[in-house]
Design an enzyme around this catalytic site. Structure first.
Site, short mmCIF file in Angstrom:
data_model
loop_
_atom_site.label_atom_id
_atom_site.label_comp_id
_atom_site.label_asym_id
_atom_site.label_seq_id
_atom_site.Cartn_x
_atom_site.Cartn_y
_atom_site.Cartn_z
N HIS A 1 0.79 -1.23 0.00
CA HIS A 1 0.00 0.00 0.00
C HIS A 1 0.83 1.29 0.00
O HIS A 1 0.77 2.07 -0.93
CB HIS A 1 -0.91 0.03 1.23
O1 RIB Z 1 -5.31 -0.22 4.49
C1 RIB Z 1 -3.92 -0.18 4.33
C2 RIB Z 1 -3.31 0.89 5.17
O2 RIB Z 1 -3.58 0.65 6.55
C3 RIB Z 1 -1.77 0.94 5.07
O3 RIB Z 1 -1.33 2.26 5.28
C4 RIB Z 1 -1.34 0.07 6.21
O4 RIB Z 1 -0.02 0.39 6.67
C5 RIB Z 1 -2.36 0.43 7.25
O5 RIB Z 1 -1.93 1.66 7.87
#
Ligand code: RIB
Ligand code: CA
Length: 312
Positions: free
Chosen positions: A242
């Site tokens: 992500h």
């Molecule tokens: O949904 C994914 C996000 O939530 C990413 O930033 C992960 O690190 C969590 O913070």
């Protein structure tokens, strides 16, 4: 061209670690500070983890601040089931040399935005938006001074990952997200619709590990831990990486596609709390308030990520 000044607001988290490494490995960027927020794991751990990642990158010069230990109005929801109890499972843990800065993260964000020239600092939130919202509430004048906010959060065609309707970062603090999306600062949003297209496949993790340097090996170890949950959940080879999509946008925006949309945040309904309601098809008269990414060239993303982390 002088490097772009950024502040990374983060809740490490292995994917946050990937974003921090990519930023610290890229001369186009100057990380003027890292601010920790409670999210994947409690604040005490996210602040320590940010320091650990900076030191794995050999950067004991980076100032790291602790921020909010809970959302604006709600109880903290964490994600140890994804990131492990330490929040950075997979890494060789150690006590970082450089201490945490004594000031609060929110004061640091305000101070930097007031001190640096207008439109010269970019905010890169990778976790719940509590610190950013607190800074905007305490100092509304900074909204016009932020170059842009490039954040990882939300989802629309891809739905949610913590509830059927909501992505984790927005879900944890929906009131903070609503305040940020309503502040008027230019926003670029990296939602699950993009991050679910950049998967840490076995081949990519092995390419990273083959760099052989400490940061690459530690990152590969973290990804091997982190991906197991998502592989089971999505039945994929690898998990979504992500947070480094935020940094990749700053380094090579051409690898992404998307469009200017209106984005509103659900803060009332229990069923859809934290949903990012994206008017992708322009079916309302609502004013666009974010560039919402939709597509990404995954190979180009991982070529950049693996090459840069290999330089640390
Ligand atoms: O949904 C994914 C996000 O939530 C990413 O930033 C992960 O690190 C969590 O913070
Ligand atoms: Ca994160």
């Amino acid at each position: 061209m002088p490097p772009r000044k950024i502040i990374i607001d983060t809740d490490p988290g292995q994917d946050d670690a990937a974003a921090i490494m990519l930023a610290l490995a890229s001369p186009e960027l100057e990380v003027i500070g890292i601010t920790a927020v409670a999210g994947n794991v409690p604040l005490e751990l996210t602040a320590r983890n940010a320091r650990i990642v900076a030191e794995i990158c050999g950067r004991t010069d980076i100032r790291i601040f602790a921020g909010a230990d809970a959302p604006l109005e709600r109880k903290l929801v964490t994600a140890e089931h994804v990131h492990g109890k330490t929040g950075l499972d997979g890494v060789t843990l150690f006590e970082p040399v450089r201490p945490l800065e004594t000031g609060h993260a929110v004061d640091f964000i305000i101070e930097m935005l007031r001190r640096e020239p207008e439109n010269s600092v970019t905010l890169c939130p990778l976790g719940p938006l509590t610190n950013i919202a607190m800074a905007l509430e305490r100092a509304p004048d900074i909204a016009a001074r932020i170059e842009q906010i490039v954040l990882m959060g939300g989802g629309y065609f891809e739905g949610g990952n913590i509830t059927p309707a909501a992505e984790f970062n927005i879900y944890v603090d929906p009131e903070a997200a609503a305040l940020v999306f309503g502040c008027g600062t230019p926003i670029t949003m990296m939602p699950l619709d993009v991050t679910h297209k950049v998967l840490t496949t076995r081949a990519r993790v092995e390419r990273l590990r083959a760099n052989g340097n400490r940061a690459s090996v530690e990152m590969a170890n973290m990804l091997e831990f982190y991906e197991r949950f998502d592989e089971e959940k999505y039945g994929t080879d690898g998990g979504p990486l992500h947070d480094p999509t935020v940094i990749a946008w700053l380094l090579d925006p051409e690898m992404f596609t998307g469009r200017e949309c209106n984005v509103e945040i659900e803060t009332k309904s229990d069923l859809t709390l934290g949903a990012t309601v994206v008017d992708w098809w322009r079916v309302t008269e609502r004013t666009p308030n974010a560039f919402v990414a939709g597509g990404v060239d995954a190979e180009r993303f991982f070529d950049l990520f693996i090459d840069r982390v290999g330089r640390l």
